[in-house]
Design a protein around this motif. Structure first.
Motif, PDB file in Angstrom:
ATOM      1  N   ASP A 166       0.836  -1.197   0.000  1.00 46.20           N
ATOM      2  CA  ASP A 166       0.000   0.000   0.000  1.00 46.20           C
ATOM      3  C   ASP A 166       0.877   1.255   0.000  1.00 46.20           C
ATOM      4  O   ASP A 166       2.105   1.178  -0.006  1.00 46.20           O
ATOM      5  CB  ASP A 166      -0.976   0.001   1.182  1.00 46.20           C
ATOM      6  N   GLU A 167       0.242   2.420   0.018  1.00 44.30           N
ATOM      7  CA  GLU A 167       0.975   3.681  -0.112  1.00 44.30           C
ATOM      8  C   GLU A 167       1.990   3.895   0.998  1.00 44.30           C
ATOM      9  O   GLU A 167       3.088   4.408   0.774  1.00 44.30           O
ATOM     10  CB  GLU A 167      -0.008   4.857  -0.145  1.00 44.30           C
ATOM     11  N   GLU A 209       9.861   0.913   0.619  1.00 45.42           N
ATOM     12  CA  GLU A 209      10.482   0.080   1.640  1.00 45.42           C
ATOM     13  C   GLU A 209      11.227  -1.090   0.991  1.00 45.42           C
ATOM     14  O   GLU A 209      10.825  -1.603  -0.047  1.00 45.42           O
ATOM     15  CB  GLU A 209       9.405  -0.456   2.586  1.00 45.42           C
ATOM     16  N   ARG A 210      12.346  -1.479   1.595  1.00 47.40           N
ATOM     17  CA  ARG A 210      13.087  -2.643   1.112  1.00 47.40           C
ATOM     18  C   ARG A 210      12.236  -3.909   1.224  1.00 47.40           C
ATOM     19  O   ARG A 210      11.473  -4.080   2.178  1.00 47.40           O
ATOM     20  CB  ARG A 210      14.364  -2.838   1.925  1.00 47.40           C
ATOM     21  N   LEU A 211      12.398  -4.789   0.252  1.00 48.92           N
ATOM     22  CA  LEU A 211      11.621  -6.029   0.241  1.00 48.92           C
ATOM     23  C   LEU A 211      11.876  -6.875   1.483  1.00 48.92           C
ATOM     24  O   LEU A 211      10.925  -7.368   2.110  1.00 48.92           O
ATOM     25  CB  LEU A 211      11.957  -6.834  -1.020  1.00 48.92           C
ATOM     26  N   LEU A 224       8.505 -13.787  -5.017  1.00 49.24           N
ATOM     27  CA  LEU A 224       8.208 -13.140  -6.293  1.00 49.24           C
ATOM     28  C   LEU A 224       7.535 -11.794  -6.051  1.00 49.24           C
ATOM     29  O   LEU A 224       6.664 -11.679  -5.197  1.00 49.24           O
ATOM     30  CB  LEU A 224       7.269 -14.007  -7.137  1.00 49.24           C
ATOM     31  N   VAL A 225       7.949 -10.796  -6.816  1.00 46.36           N
ATOM     32  CA  VAL A 225       7.292  -9.493  -6.809  1.00 46.36           C
ATOM     33  C   VAL A 225       6.705  -9.276  -8.197  1.00 46.36           C
ATOM     34  O   VAL A 225       7.450  -9.154  -9.180  1.00 46.36           O
ATOM     35  CB  VAL A 225       8.270  -8.360  -6.452  1.00 46.36           C
ATOM     36  N   ASP A 226       5.385  -9.273  -8.266  1.00 45.53           N
ATOM     37  CA  ASP A 226       4.685  -9.217  -9.557  1.00 45.53           C
ATOM     38  C   ASP A 226       5.233 -10.272 -10.519  1.00 45.53           C
ATOM     39  O   ASP A 226       5.461 -10.020 -11.710  1.00 45.53           O
ATOM     40  CB  ASP A 226       4.805  -7.817 -10.175  1.00 45.53           C
ATOM     41  N   VAL A 265       3.806   0.977  -4.925  1.00 50.59           N
ATOM     42  CA  VAL A 265       2.398   0.833  -4.571  1.00 50.59           C
ATOM     43  C   VAL A 265       1.716  -0.168  -5.511  1.00 50.59           C
ATOM     44  O   VAL A 265       1.896  -0.119  -6.732  1.00 50.59           O
ATOM     45  CB  VAL A 265       1.669   2.186  -4.650  1.00 50.59           C
ATOM     46  N   GLY A 266       0.947  -1.085  -4.925  1.00 53.26           N
ATOM     47  CA  GLY A 266       0.159  -2.011  -5.720  1.00 53.26           C
ATOM     48  C   GLY A 266       0.860  -3.288  -6.116  1.00 53.26           C
ATOM     49  O   GLY A 266       0.221  -4.193  -6.676  1.00 53.26           O
TER      50      GLY A 266
END
Length: 308
Positions: free
Chosen positions: A13-14, A19-21, A47-49, A61-62
């Motif tokens: 979120d916003e 922020e670091r993963l 996994l990120v996206d 964001v998102g």
């Protein structure tokens, strides 16, 4: 990704953008350390996206994050002939009055001397739902918190008591001695709790990222510079009462993590005692309720205050 039974998913979120993963994930679950998260990222378990990224990846964001937590390491926990104060026991449930200083279950670097080691020696069977290192354990209390805790001998009993905890129908009442004179005779603290981003050994009130946490309190006795308080848990977050009392400006006497006046009191650890435990028996449905008196070191604090 494999290990779908251990798959966790999050959205950014916003307030979390930039922020670091690894920091983001380490703050999501109480049992996740930053070192463990970094290892999972390196092993392509994150996994990120849909893409593999590095630990220092800055989130947007998102974005959708998936984490495949590896299965726990298989361990053999030894049964140990450690004395336990058994308050109640039958074929399904065992209730223990835990002494201050005893860890509830094994953890990395501490695989002996725990209540689980003692239970394995005392009982022929314990529920397996909690896994290898937490057999029988339905809920926990801190190492330096004394008092009543329940464990289960089979999985049916475990799921029953776990559901009662989830539905907030288990009666859990604590007595604690806090620093200062509480201004109210009773009240409710409704403040979300999460991992302290500045110190992962601590928890803190965190309205944005914390988990819902409610503690009801009632003053039992006043001493001026300290107050004896009865606390009733509606939720059961890590260090909940300790964090909530510090949050309202009255940390617990002797608390080595959340108080600055530890050496002033004749107690080794926080003056916090799980005094009342009540639940429905998982087999019969009968209401069981147990009461335990505060330990001698906490009594010593009360005696000293009453003499002043």
């Amino acid at each position: 990704m494999s290990d779908t039974e251990n798959l966790h998913a999050f959205h950014v979120d916003e307030s979390e953008a930039g922020e670091r993963l690894d920091k983001f994930l380490a703050n999501r679950e109480d049992d996740w350390s930053r070192m463990a998260v970094q290892a999972w990222i390196k092993d392509n378990r994150v996994l990120v996206d849909g893409q593999h990224v590095k630990s220092n990846y800055r989130l947007a964001v998102g974005e959708h994050i998936e984490v495949a937590v590896p299965p726990p390491e298989e361990l053999h926990i030894e049964a140990e002939a450690i004395p336990l104060e058994i308050v109640y026991e039958d074929d399904d449930v065992i209730v223990v009055n835990k002494e201050r200083g005893m860890v509830v279950h094994p953890a990395p670097g501490n695989y002996s001397g725990t209540m689980v080691n003692a239970l394995l020696y005392h009982c022929d069977d314990l529920s397996s739902v909690g896994g290898v290192i937490r057999p029988g354990i339905v809920h926990r209390i801190d190492k330096d918190t004394s008092g009543l805790i329940m464990a289960t001998k089979n999985d049916v009993a475990h799921w029953s008591l776990a559901e009662q905890l989830k539905e907030h129908t288990v009666e859990r009442v604590y007595e604690t001695l806090v620093i200062g004179n509480l201004p109210h005779d009773h009240g409710t603290i409704d403040a979300a709790i999460g991992r302290d981003p500045k110190n992962r050994q601590r928890m803190a009130v965190d309205p944005k990222k914390g988990k819902h946490a409610i503690t009801h309190f009632e003053v039992v006795e006043r001493f001026g510079k300290a107050t004896l308080v009865r606390c009733c848990l509606e939720t059961g977050r890590t260090h909940q009462i300790r964090v909530h009392m510090k949050y309202i400006g009255h940390p617990i006497v002797g608390d080595p993590v959340y108080s600055t006046q530890v050496k002033k009191w004749p107690i080794n650890g926080q003056a916090l005692h799980a005094k009342v435990l009540g639940f429905l028996h998982p087999r019969t449905g009968d209401k069981l309720r147990f009461v335990s008196e505060v330990p001698e070191d906490m009594k010593a604090c009360l005696v000293r205050l009453r003499q002043q």
